[in-house]
Scaffold this motif. Structure first.
Motif, PDB file in Angstrom:
ATOM      1  N   SER A 217       0.126  -2.885  -9.632  1.00  0.00           N
ATOM      2  CA  SER A 217       0.967  -1.835 -10.215  1.00  0.00           C
ATOM      3  C   SER A 217       0.670  -1.638 -11.692  1.00  0.00           C
ATOM      4  O   SER A 217       0.566  -0.495 -12.174  1.00  0.00           O
ATOM      5  CB  SER A 217       2.441  -2.181 -10.012  1.00  0.00           C
TER       6      SER A 217
ATOM      7  N   ILE B 205       1.316  -7.593  -6.132  1.00  0.00           N
ATOM      8  CA  ILE B 205       1.917  -6.273  -6.314  1.00  0.00           C
ATOM      9  C   ILE B 205       2.045  -5.945  -7.794  1.00  0.00           C
ATOM     10  O   ILE B 205       1.740  -4.819  -8.229  1.00  0.00           O
ATOM     11  CB  ILE B 205       3.287  -6.217  -5.612  1.00  0.00           C
TER      12      ILE B 205
ATOM     13  N   SER C 187      -0.545  -2.973  -3.127  1.00  0.00           N
ATOM     14  CA  SER C 187       0.620  -3.627  -2.529  1.00  0.00           C
ATOM     15  C   SER C 187       0.334  -4.048  -1.092  1.00  0.00           C
ATOM     16  O   SER C 187       0.758  -5.132  -0.656  1.00  0.00           O
ATOM     17  CB  SER C 187       1.824  -2.684  -2.573  1.00  0.00           C
ATOM     18  N   ARG C 188      -0.387  -3.233  -0.358  1.00  0.00           N
ATOM     19  CA  ARG C 188      -0.747  -3.611   1.012  1.00  0.00           C
ATOM     20  C   ARG C 188      -1.617  -4.872   1.035  1.00  0.00           C
ATOM     21  O   ARG C 188      -1.429  -5.751   1.878  1.00  0.00           O
ATOM     22  CB  ARG C 188      -1.484  -2.460   1.700  1.00  0.00           C
TER      23      ARG C 188
ATOM     24  N   VAL D 120      -1.304   2.126  -6.055  1.00  0.00           N
ATOM     25  CA  VAL D 120      -0.169   1.212  -5.880  1.00  0.00           C
ATOM     26  C   VAL D 120      -0.021   0.820  -4.412  1.00  0.00           C
ATOM     27  O   VAL D 120       0.205  -0.355  -4.080  1.00  0.00           O
ATOM     28  CB  VAL D 120       1.121   1.863  -6.408  1.00  0.00           C
TER      29      VAL D 120
ATOM     30  N   LEU E  15       8.032 -10.529   0.383  1.00  0.00           N
ATOM     31  CA  LEU E  15       7.956  -9.867  -0.921  1.00  0.00           C
ATOM     32  C   LEU E  15       7.876 -10.846  -2.091  1.00  0.00           C
ATOM     33  O   LEU E  15       7.060 -10.648  -2.999  1.00  0.00           O
ATOM     34  CB  LEU E  15       9.144  -8.913  -1.096  1.00  0.00           C
TER      35      LEU E  15
ATOM     36  N   ALA F 147      -1.672  -7.228  -1.192  1.00  0.00           N
ATOM     37  CA  ALA F 147      -0.850  -8.377  -1.566  1.00  0.00           C
ATOM     38  C   ALA F 147       0.040  -8.824  -0.410  1.00  0.00           C
ATOM     39  O   ALA F 147       0.208 -10.026  -0.162  1.00  0.00           O
ATOM     40  CB  ALA F 147      -0.002  -8.028  -2.792  1.00  0.00           C
ATOM     41  N   ILE F 148       0.633  -7.871   0.319  1.00  0.00           N
ATOM     42  CA  ILE F 148       1.474  -8.225   1.461  1.00  0.00           C
ATOM     43  C   ILE F 148       0.635  -8.822   2.590  1.00  0.00           C
ATOM     44  O   ILE F 148       1.035  -9.778   3.248  1.00  0.00           O
ATOM     45  CB  ILE F 148       2.243  -6.978   1.943  1.00  0.00           C
TER      46      ILE F 148
ATOM     47  N   ALA G 176       3.862   0.681   1.336  1.00  0.00           N
ATOM     48  CA  ALA G 176       3.024  -0.457   1.721  1.00  0.00           C
ATOM     49  C   ALA G 176       3.745  -1.368   2.709  1.00  0.00           C
ATOM     50  O   ALA G 176       3.130  -1.875   3.659  1.00  0.00           O
ATOM     51  CB  ALA G 176       2.622  -1.240   0.464  1.00  0.00           C
TER      52      ALA G 176
ATOM     53  N   LEU H 240       6.372   3.384  -8.379  1.00  0.00           N
ATOM     54  CA  LEU H 240       6.380   2.000  -7.902  1.00  0.00           C
ATOM     55  C   LEU H 240       7.288   1.791  -6.689  1.00  0.00           C
ATOM     56  O   LEU H 240       6.857   1.181  -5.706  1.00  0.00           O
ATOM     57  CB  LEU H 240       6.764   1.065  -9.049  1.00  0.00           C
TER      58      LEU H 240
ATOM     59  N   ILE I  61       5.512   0.783  -3.121  1.00  0.00           N
ATOM     60  CA  ILE I  61       5.785  -0.525  -2.510  1.00  0.00           C
ATOM     61  C   ILE I  61       6.453  -0.360  -1.149  1.00  0.00           C
ATOM     62  O   ILE I  61       6.108  -1.061  -0.184  1.00  0.00           O
ATOM     63  CB  ILE I  61       6.646  -1.370  -3.467  1.00  0.00           C
TER      64      ILE I  61
END
Length: 301
Positions: A216, A212, A174-175, A170, A205, A177-178, A105, A98, A102
């Motif tokens: 995850s 994220i 995460s990418r 992951v 974040l 979501a960002i 990402a 994780l 993250i």
């Protein structure tokens, strides 16, 4: 002028664009087809869950998580070592993958120049690695981690291998979501004098945490159900003790289920079904944690 107005008023509603919705057989058929596909999936899932619960009912008691496996006495056998080993492996898998996923990402979305060839190469490899079969990661872990690096068939080797397995998932989740965080938040933070890292840490974040966390947990849910890599990494079916550290031998629930299913006696089949229920409960708890985190941080933003 009056003649033209009367003609327009007497014109059919269809020519003036005010007609009601038309009946389209193709659209209705497509909608019913979607409902049918959804119903088929739900029905099959319900049948499978019902079958597993019926098979597991004779052994859904405290013996399942308090006793260790036994080949000679299935009526007293349990899955304590497999449950403990699964928790150990998944906990360290999350601890390893994780933070790396993250941070990767964040780099690819906030710092990396998409015009650079090596950044494009990294993105291409991440997308390709997400589709690699899990058995390939098991071979990699066995050849590189267990033998070349001398880590052996331990909890550490299994955790590192599963971390490599779910790391692309992951990173991709995460990418996304960002990337979903509006650019206006970044621009407003930078306009107020914050640095890029302060903007990412305090604005981007927290806003991306729901996505994220969901990605995850889904990645770890995939890892918890994998059997092929850990079979190659020495997760033998009979382990009558709990792991005591990263260098300890272990077994996990998917491997234990496979071992019981391969037995001929019916008592082991009931044990396997009960272990499947335990595995599903762990998956539901992980998904519930993801939903709780998503809802908690969504209310703030």
């Amino acid at each position: 002028m009056s003649t033209e107005r009367e003609a327009i008023a007497e014109a059919p509603a269809s020519t003036s664009g005010l007609a009601g919705p038309r009946f389209r057989p193709g659209e209705s058929a497509f909608r019913w087809m979607l409902f049918a596909c959804l119903a088929i999936g739900i029905v099959f899932l319900g049948v499978l869950l019902t079958y597993v619960l019926v098979e597991a009912w004779p052994r859904l008691d405290s013996r399942l998580w308090t006793n260790f496996p036994s080949i000679r006495r299935p009526e007293r056998a349990g899955a304590q070592s497999a449950i403990s080993g699964t928790i150990w492996v998944i906990a360290f898998t999350g601890l390893f993958c994780l933070p790396v996923g993250i941070m990767a990402a964040i780099y690819l979305e906030e710092y990396a120049d998409p015009d650079r060839w090596y950044n494009r190469l990294i993105e291409l490899n991440i997308q390709n690695l997400a589709a690699v079969p899990s058995i390939i990661y098991g071979i990699l872990g066995l050849g590189l981690l267990a033998r070349q690096l001398g880590l052996g068939t331990t909890v550490l080797t299994a955790s590192l291998t599963l971390s490599l397995l779910v790391l692309p998932v992951v990173i991709i989740a995460s990418r996304e979501a960002i990337r979903a965080v509006p650019q206006s938040i970044r621009q407003a933070s930078l306009a107020l004098g914050a640095t890029q890292w302060q903007t990412i840490r305090r604005q981007v974040l927290p806003a991306a945490v729901p996505g994220i966390a969901t990605g995850s947990i889904l990645a770890l849910s995939r890892a918890i159900g994998e059997a092929a890599p850990v079979i190659l990494l020495g997760a033998v079916t009979y382990v009558a003790f709990n792991p005591e550290g990263l260098d300890s031998a272990y077994t996990v629930l998917p491997v234990q289920i496979y071992g019981w299913i391969s037995q001929s006696r019916e008592e082991f089949h009931h044990l396997a079904a009960a272990a499947i229920v335990i595995l599903l409960v762990l998956l539901l708890l992980m998904n519930a944690a993801a939903i709780w985190l998503r809802n908690r941080y969504s209310k703030r933003w």
